[in-house]
Scaffold this motif. Structure first.
Motif, mmCIF file in Angstrom:
data_model
loop_
_atom_site.group_PDB
_atom_site.id
_atom_site.type_symbol
_atom_site.label_atom_id
_atom_site.label_comp_id
_atom_site.label_asym_id
_atom_site.label_seq_id
_atom_site.Cartn_x
_atom_site.Cartn_y
_atom_site.Cartn_z
ATOM 1 N N LEU A 88 0.847 -1.194 0.000
ATOM 2 C CA LEU A 88 0.000 0.000 0.000
ATOM 3 C C LEU A 88 0.878 1.238 0.000
ATOM 4 C CD1 LEU A 88 -2.655 1.567 0.301
ATOM 5 C CD2 LEU A 88 -2.503 1.168 2.772
ATOM 6 N N ILE A 89 0.699 2.105 -0.993
ATOM 7 C CA ILE A 89 1.419 3.365 -1.057
ATOM 8 C C ILE A 89 0.396 4.502 -1.138
ATOM 9 C CG2 ILE A 89 2.987 4.810 -2.398
ATOM 10 C CD1 ILE A 89 4.485 2.387 -3.236
ATOM 11 N N ILE A 90 0.489 5.424 -0.188
ATOM 12 C CA ILE A 90 -0.397 6.577 -0.179
ATOM 13 C C ILE A 90 0.255 7.692 -0.980
ATOM 14 C CG2 ILE A 90 -1.688 8.192 1.268
ATOM 15 C CD1 ILE A 90 -2.405 5.238 1.650
ATOM 16 N N ASP A 91 -0.462 8.278 -1.919
ATOM 17 C CA ASP A 91 0.028 9.406 -2.692
ATOM 18 C C ASP A 91 -0.009 10.664 -1.833
ATOM 19 O OD1 ASP A 91 -0.269 11.719 -4.806
ATOM 20 O OD2 ASP A 91 0.353 9.959 -5.952
ATOM 21 N N TYR A 92 0.690 11.713 -2.270
ATOM 22 C CA TYR A 92 0.692 12.937 -1.470
ATOM 23 C C TYR A 92 -0.702 13.545 -1.373
ATOM 24 C CZ TYR A 92 0.283 17.069 -4.569
ATOM 25 O OH TYR A 92 -0.184 18.063 -5.377
ATOM 26 N N LYS A 93 -1.529 13.340 -2.418
ATOM 27 C CA LYS A 93 -2.907 13.849 -2.352
ATOM 28 C C LYS A 93 -3.684 13.150 -1.236
ATOM 29 C CE LYS A 93 -2.869 14.394 -7.400
ATOM 30 N NZ LYS A 93 -1.713 13.498 -7.624
ATOM 31 N N GLY A 94 -3.406 11.863 -1.047
ATOM 32 C CA GLY A 94 -4.050 11.138 0.041
ATOM 33 C C GLY A 94 -3.595 11.636 1.397
ATOM 34 N N PRO A 177 4.927 3.961 -8.422
ATOM 35 C CA PRO A 177 4.921 5.420 -8.541
ATOM 36 C C PRO A 177 6.276 6.072 -8.312
ATOM 37 C CG PRO A 177 3.752 4.705 -6.551
ATOM 38 C CD PRO A 177 3.993 3.490 -7.384
ATOM 39 N N TRP A 178 7.187 5.424 -7.561
ATOM 40 C CA TRP A 178 8.512 6.008 -7.390
ATOM 41 C C TRP A 178 9.247 6.080 -8.725
ATOM 42 C CZ3 TRP A 178 10.574 9.137 -4.187
ATOM 43 C CH2 TRP A 178 10.299 9.102 -2.821
ATOM 44 N N VAL A 179 8.942 5.155 -9.626
ATOM 45 C CA VAL A 179 9.566 5.157 -10.947
ATOM 46 C C VAL A 179 8.750 5.996 -11.926
ATOM 47 C CG1 VAL A 179 10.210 3.719 -12.926
ATOM 48 C CG2 VAL A 179 10.664 2.921 -10.599
ATOM 49 N N ASP A 180 7.443 5.818 -11.905
ATOM 50 C CA ASP A 180 6.575 6.479 -12.883
ATOM 51 C C ASP A 180 6.241 7.925 -12.527
ATOM 52 O OD1 ASP A 180 6.500 4.050 -14.244
ATOM 53 O OD2 ASP A 180 4.714 3.376 -13.159
ATOM 54 N N HIS A 181 6.227 8.245 -11.239
ATOM 55 C CA HIS A 181 5.806 9.591 -10.811
ATOM 56 C C HIS A 181 6.718 10.072 -9.676
ATOM 57 C CE1 HIS A 181 2.195 8.868 -13.197
ATOM 58 N NE2 HIS A 181 2.022 7.746 -12.535
ATOM 59 N N TRP A 182 8.012 10.222 -9.975
ATOM 60 C CA TRP A 182 8.974 10.588 -8.935
ATOM 61 C C TRP A 182 8.606 11.909 -8.271
ATOM 62 C CZ3 TRP A 182 12.172 14.432 -7.376
ATOM 63 C CH2 TRP A 182 13.172 14.101 -6.442
ATOM 64 N N GLY A 183 8.190 12.892 -9.082
ATOM 65 C CA GLY A 183 7.857 14.201 -8.529
ATOM 66 C C GLY A 183 6.723 14.142 -7.524
ATOM 67 N N GLU A 184 5.698 13.338 -7.826
ATOM 68 C CA GLU A 184 4.570 13.211 -6.907
ATOM 69 C C GLU A 184 5.000 12.529 -5.608
ATOM 70 O OE1 GLU A 184 1.077 14.357 -7.867
ATOM 71 O OE2 GLU A 184 2.739 15.441 -8.769
ATOM 72 N N MET A 185 5.873 11.528 -5.726
ATOM 73 C CA MET A 185 6.342 10.845 -4.528
ATOM 74 C C MET A 185 7.280 11.743 -3.719
ATOM 75 S SD MET A 185 4.730 8.063 -4.420
ATOM 76 C CE MET A 185 5.613 7.181 -3.134
ATOM 77 N N ALA A 186 8.028 12.613 -4.403
ATOM 78 C CA ALA A 186 8.873 13.569 -3.691
ATOM 79 C C ALA A 186 8.004 14.535 -2.890
ATOM 80 C CB ALA A 186 9.745 14.333 -4.684
ATOM 81 N N VAL A 191 5.508 16.219 2.360
ATOM 82 C CA VAL A 191 4.281 16.331 3.159
ATOM 83 C C VAL A 191 4.393 15.470 4.402
ATOM 84 C CG1 VAL A 191 1.809 15.824 3.213
ATOM 85 C CG2 VAL A 191 2.798 16.950 1.224
ATOM 86 N N ARG A 192 4.985 14.281 4.279
ATOM 87 C CA ARG A 192 5.162 13.409 5.444
ATOM 88 C C ARG A 192 6.051 14.093 6.490
ATOM 89 N NH1 ARG A 192 4.640 8.032 6.246
ATOM 90 N NH2 ARG A 192 4.608 7.456 4.056
ATOM 91 N N ARG A 193 7.147 14.728 6.022
ATOM 92 C CA ARG A 193 8.017 15.434 6.964
ATOM 93 C C ARG A 193 7.259 16.609 7.594
ATOM 94 N NH1 ARG A 193 14.242 16.763 5.737
ATOM 95 N NH2 ARG A 193 14.209 14.498 6.013
ATOM 96 N N LEU A 194 6.486 17.328 6.783
ATOM 97 C CA LEU A 194 5.700 18.452 7.299
ATOM 98 C C LEU A 194 4.709 17.999 8.366
ATOM 99 C CD1 LEU A 194 4.707 21.456 7.036
ATOM 100 C CD2 LEU A 194 3.131 20.613 5.270
ATOM 101 N N SER A 195 4.124 16.809 8.181
ATOM 102 C CA SER A 195 3.093 16.334 9.108
ATOM 103 C C SER A 195 3.616 16.243 10.536
ATOM 104 C CB SER A 195 2.567 14.964 8.658
ATOM 105 O OG SER A 195 3.547 13.947 8.816
ATOM 106 N N LYS A 196 4.929 16.014 10.694
ATOM 107 C CA LYS A 196 5.520 15.892 12.026
ATOM 108 C C LYS A 196 5.565 17.233 12.751
ATOM 109 C CE LYS A 196 8.393 12.070 10.365
ATOM 110 N NZ LYS A 196 7.526 11.020 10.915
#
Length: 252
Positions: A88-94, A177-186, A191-196
Motif C-alpha cells: 500500500l502506497i499513499i500518494d501525497y494527495k491522500g 509510482p517512485w519510478v513512474d511519478h517521482w515528482g509526486e512521490m517527492a 508532506v510526510r516530513r511536514l506532518s511531524k
C-alpha cells in the motif's frame, strides 16, 4: 492456496458479503462499501500482477485503506505488487486529505523546485516564482507548506538527495509510482516530513504513517490480522495457505 485459486478468488472475495461488511465497518459515512469494492476491483484490473499476490496481503491493504477513508484509485492511494505481497502506497494527495481532516489545517500544498525557478527559503518562509513559458530545468528540491486556522504557516523543504535517500530505503523504491511519478512521490515525502510539525491527532498520525512506502523496519508495528480469519470461505483454503503479514518493529 494455489495461484490459480488466488486469481479466481481475490475479486470474488472483495465482492463477498463478509468482506463488504468489514469495509462498511471501517469506511466513513460518505463512502459506500459497494463503491469501495468496485474501485478495488478496478485497481486489480489495472495492475494484473496483483492477482499473483497473496489474498491476505491484498485484503490487508484494502482494510487499511478503508480505515483511512481513502480509495485505491491511483490518485490518492496505490496498490503495488512487491513479489507476492501487495504493498500500500499513499500518494501525497491522500496524505493531504488525511491532514486536512484534523480541522486545524486550512490548506496544504506541495511543489517541486527546478533549477530555473526563483526560490528562497528564509527563516522558514518560502518564496517561489516560476516562469511557466520556459523549460524549468531539472528538479532540485521539493517543499510542502501548510496554512493553519490561525494563519500561521509551517513549511518543510527537502533536496533531491534527501528525497532519494528515503526512496532507496523504501520497500517499493524501485517500482510503481517512485519510478513512474517521482515528482509526486517527492511531494509526498515532503508532506510526510511536514506532518511531524503539525498539531495532528494520534489517529490521523497513525493513518499518515500506515502505508508501506516507508523506511525498512518502519512499517506499522501492529498490522491488521489476516482478514481471512473472519471469512467462512477461508477455513479450508486461505487460512491454511495464506501466512500472516510479517510484523516488523517500528523505529521511533
Amino acid at each position: 492456496m494455489s495461484t490459480a485459486i488466488q486469481k479466481n478468488d481475490i475479486k470474488s472475495l472483495i465482492n463477498s458479503d463478509a468482506m463488504r461488511e468489514q469495509f462498511a465497518r471501517a469506511l466513513p459515512k460518505h463512502l459506500s462499501p459497494e463503491r469501495f469494492a468496485r474501485i478495488a476491483i478496478t485497481a486489480l484490473t489495472r495492475t494484473p500482477k496483483l492477482a499473483d499476490c497473496t489474498p491476505a496481503s491484498v485484503m490487508k491493504c484494502l482494510l487499511d485503506l478503508s480505515a483511512m477513508g481513502l480509495e485505491p484509485d491511483g490518485r490518492r492511494a496505490h496498490l503495488i505488487p512487491y513479489g507476492n505481497e501487495a504493498t500500500l502506497i499513499i500518494d501525497y494527495k491522500g496524505l493531504v486529505e488525511l491532514i486536512r481532516r484534523s480541522g486545524d489545517v486550512v490548506s496544504v500544498r506541495a511543489e517541486t523546485v527546478c533549477e530555473k525557478d526563483l526560490f528562497q527559503w528564509v527563516d522558514g518562509v518560502v518564496s517561489h516564482s516560476v516562469n511557466w513559458r520556459e523549460d524549468r530545468g531539472k528538479i532540485q528540491a521539493v517543499y510542502a507548506e501548510a496554512v493553519m486556522k490561525s494563519g500561521e504557516k509551517q513549511t518543510a523543504v527537502m533536496t533531491c538527495a534527501e528525497v532519494d535517500a528515503i526512496r532507496l530505503k523504501s520497500r517499493a523504491g524501485k517500482s510503481g509510482p517512485w519510478v513512474d511519478h517521482w515528482g509526486e512521490m517527492a511531494k509526498k515525502t515532503a508532506v510526510r516530513r511536514l506532518s511531524k510539525m503539525l498539531p495532528l491527532s494520534s489517529e490521523i498520525m497513525s493513518h499518515v504513517e500506515r502505508d508501506d512506502d516507508q523506511f525498512s523496519g518502519m512499517r506499522n508495528a501492529n498490522p491488521r490480522k489476516n482478514p481471512f480469519a473472519v471469512l467462512p470461505m477461508a477455513e479450508d483454503n486461505a487460512q491454511a495457505d495464506a501466512p500472516e503479514p510479517a510484523t516488523e518493529e517500528a523505529q521511533p
